[in-house]
Every structure is written in C-alpha cells, then in structure tokens.
Scaffold this active site. Structure first.
Site, PDB file in Angstrom:
ATOM      1  N   ARG A 224      23.070  86.032   1.584  1.00  0.00           N
ATOM      2  CA  ARG A 224      22.241  85.212   0.702  1.00  0.00           C
ATOM      3  C   ARG A 224      20.985  85.996   0.324  1.00  0.00           C
ATOM      4  O   ARG A 224      20.462  86.786   1.123  1.00  0.00           O
ATOM      5  CB  ARG A 224      21.833  83.906   1.397  1.00  0.00           C
ATOM      6  CG  ARG A 224      22.964  82.889   1.512  1.00  0.00           C
ATOM      7  CD  ARG A 224      23.404  82.335   0.158  1.00  0.00           C
ATOM      8  NE  ARG A 224      24.519  81.396   0.248  1.00  0.00           N
ATOM      9  CZ  ARG A 224      25.803  81.707   0.115  1.00  0.00           C
ATOM     10  NH1 ARG A 224      26.157  82.964  -0.118  1.00  0.00           N
ATOM     11  NH2 ARG A 224      26.740  80.784   0.184  1.00  0.00           N
ATOM     12  N   HIS A 272      26.843  88.002  -7.474  1.00  0.00           N
ATOM     13  CA  HIS A 272      27.331  87.035  -6.472  1.00  0.00           C
ATOM     14  C   HIS A 272      28.854  86.832  -6.595  1.00  0.00           C
ATOM     15  O   HIS A 272      29.329  85.709  -6.743  1.00  0.00           O
ATOM     16  CB  HIS A 272      26.592  85.688  -6.602  1.00  0.00           C
ATOM     17  CG  HIS A 272      26.690  84.868  -5.338  1.00  0.00           C
ATOM     18  ND1 HIS A 272      25.684  84.027  -4.898  1.00  0.00           N
ATOM     19  CD2 HIS A 272      27.670  84.768  -4.409  1.00  0.00           C
ATOM     20  CE1 HIS A 272      26.050  83.439  -3.775  1.00  0.00           C
ATOM     21  NE2 HIS A 272      27.255  83.887  -3.454  1.00  0.00           N
TER      22      HIS A 272
END
Ligand code: NDP
Length: 309
Positions: A224, A272
């Site tokens: 993250r 991502h």
C-alpha cells in the site's frame, strides 16, 4: 436476499457472470442501482464510497474484493458487529509472484539501463551479480508473501521473510517482530513490501528502515502507498544508498501528474496492477462465504479487526 457488488466506475459483468457460474439462482445487485437495499446481506466492496454501507440495514457479511481490507476498516459505515472477510486466492498470489519476480529480475539484469543505452545506440554490457548472492527480504509472510517466497526460492534466490509472529517456512528464514527487524533488513539486497496497511505498518518504509538496508539495495512496494514515506525514498535515492525502486501503490492514486516519482530515473511506476483479482478464480469462495453467512456458519478468510488485517 442478495449480494451487492460495490465497485464504482467499473464494469462488473465478469464478477456477475463468475458468481452466477457457481450459483445461477444468486440474486446480485450492482451499486448504485440497488433495487432492494434491505434485501442485501452480503456486500462485495472495492474502492467503495465511504458511508455507502449504511444503505444496507441487514448485512450479514462485508467482503473485500481483494486481499487488503484497510479501505473497509477505515470506513466508519462498515458496521463493527458485521464480520469482515477478504479474498485469499491462488490467482492473486500467482500474479503477485510474477510481478515480484519480474521486478527483481528486471532490476538485477539492468533492463532499464539497456533501454537507455539502446536509445543512444550504445553497446555496453553491464555487470550482473549471481542471484545466489542477492538476498531478497519479504516484509510480510502471509498468504501472498509465503507464495512469493516459494517461487523466488525455487528460482534460486536466497529469500528471508519478516512477520509479526514467528513461523516456520521451508527454505526461508523468517524473522519476527520489531526485535528482529534490523537483522532482517541487513540482509535484504532487495526489499519487497507485502504487508497489510495497519497502524503499525503505516510509514514503515522510511529513512530508518532504508538506512538499515545494505548499500545499493532496491525497493519493491506492492503493498500500500501509505507504507512508504515518499520524501525518505527520494532522499535515499539521492544519497545513492538505494539503487532504485519499483512502486505499484501510492498515497494518492492515480499518482498526480505533477508527482516527482513520475520523472525519477530510478523509479519504475505501475498503476496498482501488481495483482488484480480475477473473478473466475475468486468467485467460488465468495459464493461459499455468502452461503455460510446466510446460514450462520463460520466464515473463511475472516479479518481480525483488532490486528487490522
Ligand atoms: P496476510 O494477512 O495473509 O499476511 C500479512 C503478513 O504481514 C503476515 O505475515 C503478518 O504477520 C505480517 N504483518 C502484519 N503486521 C505486521 C507487523 N506489524 N510486523 C510484521 N509483520 C506484520 O496478507 P496477504 O499476504 O494476503 O496480503 C498482504 C497485502 O498485500 C494486502 O494487505 C494488500 O495490502 C497487499 N496487496 C497488494 C496488491 C497489489 O496489487 N498491489 C494485491 C494483493 C495484495 P503474521 O503472519 O505474524 O500475522
């Protein structure tokens, strides 16, 4: 009785088809076109708008559409008494293993350098270390980390891991807890972050962590964005202590166009995509957990809200 898929601005027809392949009778609603909110018992969420779960008074379970759950834990509308589950999926693990393997090899075999050289029609072999001498440190030895460790080990890399609690993993020394973090970092020529984002792990990729890595270490963050202190990465690259970074996740996504990472010569950016859930691979566990939730049975892949993952 229905499942609601809450995945804004995405075509979720593949999810609907994959769920119906396992149970054609399943009632599926797709947010925001929810006909009967009081019938929704199971919410499948990714990038859901904060507060949206308040629309469903009869939830029996909330599920992440991925492995991470920080987006749900941070949303106060996610009812604390309703069980929270996540996806644990072989497809997700395999995809992450491919990403990490490619990132490590791309770095070690200097492909970015050759791309630059090609631009100048420059023929210049660059040095390559034997992979048996490159320590790969996996921060996070959970479902994904363990799988990635197995693939890297089979390929010939010396791999070691770091988790909160001690664990035995074939062929991989696993360090545990804050006490063993420095020993773990000291042998990580490539540091791969596969941690969940929790209050304990936020900002863990900072100047102190970088300073404990060997000189010229390489960073891969596929966990993250908030694990990374961005200014500290830029400083560590500027000083030469870190040789480069492959980043898949960011504090702000999409990464703003003006962000200094975009043009940094030693940062590689992906949007991502390290590992994206494949509905065909993951749908069965959703259908199974829905059935369990409705029948009041124990759910699989339950999240421990207190530990945050
Ligand atoms: P798991 O919950 O299975 O594993 C988490 C691991 O992190 C465990 O080994 C756990 O230790 C360790 N850990 C947690 N907190 C700490 C801590 N404070 N100190 C040391 N170790 C800690 O998660 P997954 O492997 O399924 O997924 C990991 C993360 O990967 C997800 O949360 C998600 O954020 C990210 N991800 C990113 C994707 C992408 O495309 N970029 C795709 C999929 C996932 P212990 O074993 O002791 O509990």
């Amino acid at each position: 009785m229905s499942i609601a898929i809450i995945y804004p601005n995405r075509d979720v027809s593949a999810w609907v088809a994959a769920l119906h392949a396992h149970d054609p009778a399943l009632a599926i609603e797709v947010w925001p076109e929810i006909g009967a909110p009081d019938q929704v018992e199971y919410a499948l969420c990714w990038n859901h708008p904060e507060g949206v779960l308040q629309e469903f008074p009869n939830l029996k379970c909330v599920s992440s559409l991925g492995a991470g759950v920080n987006h749900l834990l941070n949303d106060r509308s996610c009812p604390p008494e309703v069980p929270l589950v996540r996806l644990v999926d072989t497809g997700l693990k395999q995809s992450m293993a491919e990403y990490v393997m490619l990132g490590v090899l791309e770095h070690l075999r200097r492909f970015a350098g050759y791309r630059r050289q090609q631009h100048h029609a420059e023929w210049l072999p660059l040095p390559v270390p034997p992979i048996s001498e490159v320590g790969i440190g996996l921060m996070g030895c959970g479902e994904i980390g363990r799988y990635v460790a197995g693939k890297l080990t089979a390929f010939g890399f010396p791999v070691h891991g770091w988790s909160r609690r001690p664990q035995a993993l074939a062929g991989v020394k696993v360090f545990a807890g804050d006490d063993q973090l420095n020993a773990f970092l000291a042998r990580s020529d490539v540091l791969v972050c596969l941690l969940p984002l929790t209050t304990e792990t936020a900002g863990i990729l900072d100047a102190t962590t970088f300073s404990r890595l060997p000189a010229n270490a390489y960073l891969i963050n596929a966990a993250r964005g908030a694990h990374l202190v961005e200014a500290d990465l830029l400083s560590a690259l500027a000083s030469g202590h870190l040789s480069g970074a492959l980043l898949d996740v960011f504090r702000d996504e999409p990464l703003p166009k003006s962000h200094p990472f975009w043009k940094h010569p030693r940062i590689m950016i992906t949007p991502h995509i390290a590992s994206v859930t494949n509905p065909r691979s993951a749908a069965l566990q959703v259908v199974e957990n829905y059935r369990r939730a409705v029948q009041g049975e124990r759910l699989s892949n339950l999240v421990d809200r207190r530990q945050g993952y």
